[in-house]
Design an enzyme around this catalytic site. Structure first.
Site, short mmCIF file in Angstrom:
data_model
loop_
_atom_site.label_atom_id
_atom_site.label_comp_id
_atom_site.label_asym_id
_atom_site.label_seq_id
_atom_site.Cartn_x
_atom_site.Cartn_y
_atom_site.Cartn_z
CE1 TYR A 146 -3.05 -2.98 0.15
CE2 TYR A 146 -3.71 -2.35 2.35
CZ TYR A 146 -3.84 -3.19 1.25
OH TYR A 146 -4.75 -4.20 1.27
CE LYS A 195 1.05 -17.69 -2.08
NZ LYS A 195 0.26 -18.91 -1.89
CG ASP A 227 -2.26 -19.99 0.22
OD1 ASP A 227 -1.41 -19.81 1.13
OD2 ASP A 227 -1.99 -20.66 -0.80
CG ASP A 251 -6.89 -4.26 4.23
OD1 ASP A 251 -7.84 -4.13 5.01
OD2 ASP A 251 -6.81 -3.67 3.14
CG ASP A 255 -12.07 -6.20 6.77
OD1 ASP A 255 -11.82 -5.65 7.87
OD2 ASP A 255 -12.40 -5.58 5.76
#
Ligand code: NAD
Length: 362
Positions: A146, A195, A227, A251, A255
């Protein structure tokens, strides 16, 4: 102990829920012999109305001089409020981004707790959710994808977009230290999510986290690919204690984790820098649709105040007292409208705040 707290009631339901959290802090102060000095300042829409901008330099200086900030929520109805006719940097949310940056808040903590008493709100099957779960997601907030260099170029008449994901070892080390410190105050387990089978930034992440882990032999470390973590959160959420991860993965996972608890009015959060300073606020927004009706759930803000006591002031006993009081009030059958179900006793924002204070005193 004497604690200097800056309060930002904000907009919408913000003032109502912050009032209840302040009452809880005052009650804790009286019961445990602490002085919580609380000063209100304006931010967001309220600051636009008073000063023409969502966050003033003076407010930033007041916040910087405090030990911690307790915030309600800022913003209005984005379709109808005149605040959203202003240019983006003058809108309420610009204040939020600016204060996070000014206070160097790089670590975001979001607990996802499923209370046994609210198990019905959880979309997971009874055998998966068991007697509830308690996960702390620690997300890096100021680096990664980001904040990397990005551009869209045209090559041979075709558009191409580039985002870059960069992490330095210092950025990883400081959040990893926070993660291990927090795990020490909980069940002593860190799941570092990356990852590393694909990304260089994740391989560096993993190796720095392992270096930091050597200083915390009492904390168990495991690595998990992102994942797999997304799957495990709905397959067996009880396995997690602290999930430590980078900005974008955090992020998405935070959520997901908050959705599996099913109740937005219950979710606290904290943003920390590399001192003990923190900004504590509920995960939800300013809910302008229910503002001023005394029906908002103040528990997320009250639990944010409890996080403040635990992580900024190291007042664990006092934080436990708040959390126990919340459990007791729910166990006694009291609910605000957002977590109401049949057979329970629906009450308002002020009344649930009052009952929580009463439990702390008892
Ligand atoms: P929201 O979280 O305010 O509301 C979503 C829904 O949840 C609404 O129906 C609301 O009534 C309900 N709700 C939220 N908190 C509740 C509570 N404590 N008790 C009972 N019900 C509750 O999200 P939104 O409607 O998308 O956003 C409203 C405003 O809040 C916008 O201006 C948005 O930008 C702002 N916002 C601010 C923050 C922040 O200050 N950190 C975060 C998110 C959204």
């Amino acid at each position: 102990m004497k604690c200097n707290i800056v309060c930002i009631p904000g907009d919408g339901i913000g003032p109502e829920i912050v009032t209840q959290a302040k009452n809880v802090l005052e009650t804790v102060g009286r019961v445990f012999g602490h002085t919580f000095e609380m000063q209100d300042v304006l931010m967001g829409g309220a600051s636009i109305d008073a000063y023409g901008e969502p966050l003033t330099d003076e407010t930033i200086e007041i916040a910087k001089a405090a030990d911690a900030v307790l915030m309600g929520s800022i913003g209005g109805n984005t379709a109808t409020s005149p605040w959203y006719k202003l240019p983006p940097q003058k809108r309420p949310e610009a204040g939020l981004l600016r204060i996070r940056k000014a206070l160097n808040l790089f670590a975001n903590l979001r607990p996802a707790v499923l209370y046994e008493e609210l198990a019905e709100a959880c979309p997971l099957k009874a055998e998966v959710r068991g007697g509830g779960f308690d996960i702390m997601i620690m997300r890096e907030l100021t680096g990664g994808l980001y904040f990397g260099k990005r551009e869209t170029v045209t090559e041979n008449g075709k558009r191409k977009a580039i985002d870059t994901l960069t992490y330095s070892e210092d950025e990883i080390r400081r959040i990893a230290i926070k993660g291990f410190e927090i795990a020490r105050k909980r069940k002593g387990k860190v799941t570092s999510v990356d990852k590393a089978n694909v990304l260089d930034s994740s391989r560096l992440w993993r190796s720095v986290v392992e270096e930091v882990a050597k200083s915390y032999p009492d904390v168990t470390l495991e690595h998990m690919l992102v994942d797999n973590c997304a799957m495990q959160l709905v397959r067996d959420p009880k396995q997690f204690d602290v999930i430590l991860t980078e900005n974008m993965f955090g992020d998405i996972l935070s959520d997901e984790a908050s959705m599996v608890t099913g109740s937005i009015g219950m979710l606290a959060s904290a943003s920390l820098n590399d001192t003990k300073f923190g900004l504590y606020e509920p995960s939800h927004g300013s809910a302008p649709d229910i503002a001023g009706k005394d029906i908002a759930n103040p528990i997320a803000t009250i639990l944010s105040a409890s996080m403040m006591l635990r992580y900024t002031f190291d007042l664990d006993k006092e934080a436990d007292a708040i959390e126990q009081a919340v459990h007791d009030v729910l166990k006694a059958g009291y609910r605000t409208a957002d977590i109401m179900s049949e057979g329970f006793n629906q009450i308002g924002c002020k009344e649930i705040g009052r009952l929580i204070c009463e439990k702390i005193r008892s």
